[in-house]
Design an enzyme around this catalytic site. Sequence first.
Site, PDB file in Angstrom:
ATOM      1  N   GLU A 160     -10.484  39.367 -31.953  1.00 51.07           N
ATOM      2  CA  GLU A 160     -10.377  40.752 -31.451  1.00 51.07           C
ATOM      3  C   GLU A 160      -8.895  41.073 -31.197  1.00 51.07           C
ATOM      4  O   GLU A 160      -8.238  40.381 -30.407  1.00 51.07           O
ATOM      5  CB  GLU A 160     -11.201  40.903 -30.168  1.00 51.07           C
ATOM      6  CG  GLU A 160     -11.328  42.347 -29.721  1.00 51.07           C
ATOM      7  CD  GLU A 160     -12.248  42.502 -28.500  1.00 51.07           C
ATOM      8  OE1 GLU A 160     -13.228  41.744 -28.373  1.00 51.07           O
ATOM      9  OE2 GLU A 160     -11.961  43.395 -27.687  1.00 51.07           O
TER      10      GLU A 160
ATOM     11  N   LYS B  36     -17.781  40.868 -20.014  1.00 50.72           N
ATOM     12  CA  LYS B  36     -17.443  40.606 -21.422  1.00 50.72           C
ATOM     13  C   LYS B  36     -15.921  40.508 -21.562  1.00 50.72           C
ATOM     14  O   LYS B  36     -15.397  39.644 -22.259  1.00 50.72           O
ATOM     15  CB  LYS B  36     -18.010  41.720 -22.304  1.00 50.72           C
ATOM     16  CG  LYS B  36     -17.945  41.439 -23.798  1.00 50.72           C
ATOM     17  CD  LYS B  36     -16.661  41.862 -24.441  1.00 50.72           C
ATOM     18  CE  LYS B  36     -16.699  41.624 -25.942  1.00 50.72           C
ATOM     19  NZ  LYS B  36     -15.441  41.977 -26.609  1.00 50.72           N
TER      20      LYS B  36
ATOM     21  N   ASP C 197     -16.984  23.723 -25.665  1.00 49.79           N
ATOM     22  CA  ASP C 197     -18.220  24.423 -26.007  1.00 49.79           C
ATOM     23  C   ASP C 197     -18.245  25.724 -25.208  1.00 49.79           C
ATOM     24  O   ASP C 197     -18.693  25.755 -24.057  1.00 49.79           O
ATOM     25  CB  ASP C 197     -19.394  23.500 -25.639  1.00 49.79           C
ATOM     26  CG  ASP C 197     -20.749  24.143 -25.881  1.00 49.79           C
ATOM     27  OD1 ASP C 197     -20.795  25.357 -26.156  1.00 49.79           O
ATOM     28  OD2 ASP C 197     -21.757  23.434 -25.776  1.00 49.79           O
TER      29      ASP C 197
ATOM     30  N   HIS D 172      -5.886  49.782 -27.418  1.00 47.64           N
ATOM     31  CA  HIS D 172      -6.684  49.115 -28.446  1.00 47.64           C
ATOM     32  C   HIS D 172      -6.305  49.605 -29.828  1.00 47.64           C
ATOM     33  O   HIS D 172      -6.163  48.832 -30.744  1.00 47.64           O
ATOM     34  CB  HIS D 172      -8.174  49.446 -28.245  1.00 47.64           C
ATOM     35  CG  HIS D 172      -8.897  48.411 -27.471  1.00 47.64           C
ATOM     36  ND1 HIS D 172     -10.217  48.141 -27.654  1.00 47.64           N
ATOM     37  CD2 HIS D 172      -8.471  47.566 -26.515  1.00 47.64           C
ATOM     38  CE1 HIS D 172     -10.589  47.175 -26.830  1.00 47.64           C
ATOM     39  NE2 HIS D 172      -9.552  46.827 -26.130  1.00 47.64           N
TER      40      HIS D 172
HETATM   41  C1  MEV Z   1     -13.328  44.812 -24.802  1.00 48.27           C
HETATM   42  O1  MEV Z   1     -13.510  43.688 -25.625  1.00 48.27           O
HETATM   43  C2  MEV Z   1     -13.445  44.432 -23.350  1.00 48.27           C
HETATM   44  C3  MEV Z   1     -13.361  45.619 -22.368  1.00 48.27           C
HETATM   45  O2  MEV Z   1     -14.363  46.567 -22.694  1.00 48.27           O
HETATM   46  C4  MEV Z   1     -13.613  45.053 -20.995  1.00 48.27           C
HETATM   47  C5  MEV Z   1     -13.834  46.090 -19.917  1.00 48.27           C
HETATM   48  O3  MEV Z   1     -14.235  47.219 -20.230  1.00 48.27           O
HETATM   49  O4  MEV Z   1     -13.622  45.722 -18.737  1.00 48.27           O
HETATM   50  C6  MEV Z   1     -12.051  46.283 -22.455  1.00 48.27           C
END
Ligand code: MEV
Length: 421
Positions: A79, A257, A273, A370
């Site tokens: 990513e 995430k 792992d 991003h």
């Molecule tokens: C993207 O991979 C992860 C985010 O969405 C985490 C978040 O929103 O806190 C940027």
Amino acid sequence: MTTNHNQKFYEKTPDERRQLLGKQFGLSKTELAALAADASPAGNQTIENYLTDYRIPEGVVTGLVVNGKEYTVPMAIEEPSVIAAACNGAKMTAYSGGVAAPEQDRLMIGQVVLKNVANPYLFKNRLLKQEDEILKVANEAYPSIQQYGGGATGIRVRCPEDFVIIDLLVDVVDAMGANMVNTMAEAVGHWLSAKGQTVVAAILSNYATDSLQSVSCTLDFADIATDQLSGADVASRIADLSFLAQVDPYRATTHNKGIMNGIDAVMLAAGNDWRAIESGAHAYAAMEGQYRGLATWHVVGDKLVGKMTLPMAVGTVGGSIGTRQLTATNAKISQIKSAPELAAVAASVGLVQNLAALRALATSGIQAGHMKLQYRVVAMRAGATAEEAGLLAKRLAGLDHVDEQVAQQELSKMRKEQAHD
Ligand code: MEV
């Protein structure tokens, strides 16, 4: 190549498997050559039905300060924005001394699960009285760990529903320890079967609540301010987002995430792992019955304070760690010498990753940062070569709307312009 039709797929060589799949799925010569080019003998020794090594990019987070020591930590991830965000979070926390990560207590849990026990609570007491004998059985099944100061150290017994569960606590020293714990749990399972018990399962638990790692940091408002917003405003918005992740599982999942973006990438580059760490983290996030954000942020006086605790049953030896040269090279770069140190550093990456994500969300939004990194990926998807991708990404950054089709049009424009130069 001669094809032996009686051979099972797993008995064939990697080249034979690639050729077979090539015929079956119409792979081109170029596709087959690419599969062959990335294949490795070590990979073929590692998994069944091996074809090739699936490679993903590796980079480093720089300037991460944990317990007063500065780290450069390898991260493997596809990513585009993750390492950039980690560096950003590391920088913000480093201004105020970095992340504090007290050394974790570290025991793994092996479960031996029984059913059809006549009187579970009476049996529980009997098992607890037999603790020394159970530990002896476990330790005799994996004696080598004792020379490193580890081994099975205790048991707990629980009786949910109709089960009796023995949690075997094992000090695995610097190993991830899955094989060790499974071997010990199975030995205890066999011992109990021989005594007439019905054993449902004997296996490690990835809910590693005896290997928790805590991390925290305290930031000055000045270090999180943006051109448009004061540090106090940014801090208060980050605290709001943190609260949101405590009360809304939909947001909590994305919050976590982002944390796992960082932790998984460190785990992968350290040969660990990462699925084990993922499952433990999410189980811990739901331990109160509601899934919550793992990291929390609060405004305390004129500071922003971040905290996180999660299971981190990591290893620096054993498993596939010793079989990959790159893992050893990565350990040289990170200078991480023990499993507790890896747990502290990886959890710190998770915390700073979350800080960077929440600050972006609270200010310019995620897409601004991003997209800058995403343009290169869009450029490659549109057919740009690695050489063209940088230039095309710059051109895309100047457009109002970007998608793959726009990128293709821009690429052909760019190529035409270059042909005329
Ligand atoms: C993207 O991979 C992860 C985010 O969405 C985490 C978040 O929103 O806190 C940027």
